[in-house]
Motif scaffolding. Structure first.
Motif, PDB file in Angstrom:
ATOM      1  N   LEU A   1       0.580  -1.520  -0.076  1.00  0.00           N
ATOM      2  CA  LEU A   1       0.247   0.009   0.161  1.00  0.00           C
ATOM      3  C   LEU A   1       1.226   0.988   0.420  1.00  0.00           C
ATOM      4  O   LEU A   1       0.741   2.300  -0.608  1.00  0.00           O
ATOM      5  CB  LEU A   1      -1.207  -0.496   1.207  1.00  0.00           C
ATOM      6  N   HIS A   2       2.111   1.113   0.774  1.00  0.00           N
ATOM      7  CA  HIS A   2       2.886   2.291   0.846  1.00  0.00           C
ATOM      8  C   HIS A   2       3.183   2.680  -1.122  1.00  0.00           C
ATOM      9  O   HIS A   2       3.905   3.654  -1.180  1.00  0.00           O
ATOM     10  CB  HIS A   2       3.621   2.113   1.673  1.00  0.00           C
ATOM     11  N   SER A   3       4.390   1.383  -1.011  1.00  0.00           N
ATOM     12  CA  SER A   3       4.490   1.355  -2.777  1.00  0.00           C
ATOM     13  C   SER A   3       3.563   2.042  -3.633  1.00  0.00           C
ATOM     14  O   SER A   3       4.105   3.115  -4.655  1.00  0.00           O
ATOM     15  CB  SER A   3       4.578   0.142  -2.785  1.00  0.00           C
ATOM     16  N   LEU A   4       2.294   2.207  -3.132  1.00  0.00           N
ATOM     17  CA  LEU A   4       1.410   2.872  -4.492  1.00  0.00           C
ATOM     18  C   LEU A   4       1.689   4.328  -4.038  1.00  0.00           C
ATOM     19  O   LEU A   4       1.745   5.305  -5.102  1.00  0.00           O
ATOM     20  CB  LEU A   4      -0.043   3.307  -3.739  1.00  0.00           C
ATOM     21  N   LYS A   5       1.573   4.417  -2.997  1.00  0.00           N
ATOM     22  CA  LYS A   5       2.337   6.460  -2.401  1.00  0.00           C
ATOM     23  C   LYS A   5       3.176   6.841  -4.050  1.00  0.00           C
ATOM     24  O   LYS A   5       3.294   7.775  -4.040  1.00  0.00           O
ATOM     25  CB  LYS A   5       2.175   6.775  -1.567  1.00  0.00           C
TER      26      LYS A   5
END
Length: 408
Positions: free
Chosen positions: A126-130
């Motif tokens: 999920l953080h990688s989507l940012k």
């Protein structure tokens, strides 16, 4: 010459084909467009301008400038306008449905109990989507700067706009920067002869546009008065969400405090429920205004459930439809006027500056926490800019890469 049944049938099939195309493209964007409205502009530009060529760079920049001036979710309004250009008013509806429903459905499900999964907010994927959003916005800044700031005056204006936006990071500040840039462009960036390139054509008549603007004004003024006279909870709910969609410039996170003031004090949702839904809204693609679908589903009074979610979603997005349809015919005429075209050059340069400021805050500051994030963002940028990989594939690979980094 009278239209034959054969020609009428071909026209209907052509319209249905365009509507389906708009719906499918917008749905893919709705499933993959993470990162908020600024990142959405990058996704839209890659899909609608570079890949499908439904409009050119100048036309796209004009639509972005128009929707920055209008209250409401700017990226959704740009998508609606492009859908209208491609397939009429139904095309605008199809573009909105495709871009909005994926995140709205996810948030409605979350309101029914998906939060029981737990621990998702800290997941590496999920953080990688940012982090992907960093690459998308950087690519948008790069591409738009080359086309919209080709000379020293406009490049300088973009830099000043970025500095001013960082120093005054509010919705009022953004609107102020755009307004000042428009005045500077009107005074300093006029040309003796207006560019003779093709103007934007939208299948919206002036009569329909005026009607939409009148309906918008009547609802904005009339709903609060009517809710004081009529004892109706659904009416008050519709009024609250309609005003939230009507009075917020900047969209996205700017709408959150206004929504909180509308739904928490009356007891429609608790503050804890509001915060939980806001966290879930960060985890889904598409417009943040779909947070209204969660709130409508979680309402303690009528309407509630999925019907309440749809009710609130329609209420908060209705102003966007009315304003976009009402503004498009007049925008098309204004943009080719000499003084206004100079103002538009200044506004477009300021939009590049806003993108540049947003690339730092909140996109970079919220996504990059260490060398691993920098490397992932650079890899995503390379795949998008130089290898020309589709954004959805870069999103999938980045999510996998982010999860792998979290496990190391």
């Amino acid at each position: 010459m009278r239209e034959t049944p054969i020609n009428a049938g071909r026209e209907q099939r052509g319209l249905l084909s365009r509507l389906l195309e708009v719906l499918l493209v917008a749905t893919r964007l709705g499933l993959t467009s993470f990162g908020g409205p600024i990142a959405h502009f990058g996704y839209f530009r890659a899909e609608y301008v570079e890949r499908r060529k439904w409009l050119d760079e100048r036309g796209y920049a004009d639509l972005v400038a128009l929707c920055q001036f209008l209250p409401g979710p700017a990226s959704s309004q740009v998508g609606i306008a492009i859908g209208i250009k491609r397939a009429g008013l139904l095309g605008g509806l199809a573009a909105w449905l495709g871009f909005t429903l994926p995140s709205a459905a996810a948030l409605i499900l979350f309101a029914y109990g998906v939060a029981a999964v737990g621990g998702v907010a800290d997941a590496g994927w999920l953080h990688s989507l940012k982090t992907v959003a960093v690459a998308v916005v950087a690519l948008a800044v790069w591409g738009m700067a080359r086309n919209l700031c080709p000379d020293r005056p406009r490049a300088s204006l973009a830099i000043v706009a970025a500095i001013a936006t960082l120093a005054w990071p509010t919705a009022v500040g953004q609107v102020g920067v755009i307004a000042v840039a428009g005045i500077i462009g009107w005074r300093l960036l006029q040309k003796d002869q207006v560019e003779s390139g093709p103007t934007q054509r939208f299948p919206v008549g002036r009569g329909a546009a005026v009607f939409c603007l009148v309906v918008f004004g009547a609802l904005l003024v009339g709903l609060p008065l009517l809710s004081q006279v009529v004892d109706s909870e659904p009416l008050r709910v519709f009024d609250g969400f309609f005003r939230a969609g009507s009075l917020v410039f900047g969209g996205g996170h700017v709408v959150l405090p206004l929504l909180q003031a509308e739904v928490v004090p009356p007891g429609w949702v608790t503050n804890e429920e509001f915060i939980a839904g806001y966290g879930a809204a960060q985890a889904v693609p598409g417009p943040l205004f779909t947070f209204a679908a969660y709130l409508g589903t979680a309402l303690h009074g009528a309407p509630t459930g999925w019907a309440g979610g749809v009710f609130a979603l329609v209420a908060i997005f209705l102003p966007s439809f009315l304003l976009v349809v009402g503004a498009l015919p007049f925008w098309d005429r204004l943009r080719v006027m000499g003084g206004f075209s100079g103002a538009l050059r200044g506004i477009n340069a300021a939009v590049v500056g806003l993108l540049l400021a947003a690339l730092y805050n909140p996109v970079w500051t919220s996504a990059v926490r260490g060398p691993g994030d920098v490397g992932l963002a650079l890899a995503a940028f390379a795949l998008l800019a130089f290898w020309r990989w589709p954004p959805w594939l870069v999103v999938v690979l980045s999510a996998a890469g982010g999860q792998l980094l979290a496990l190391l």
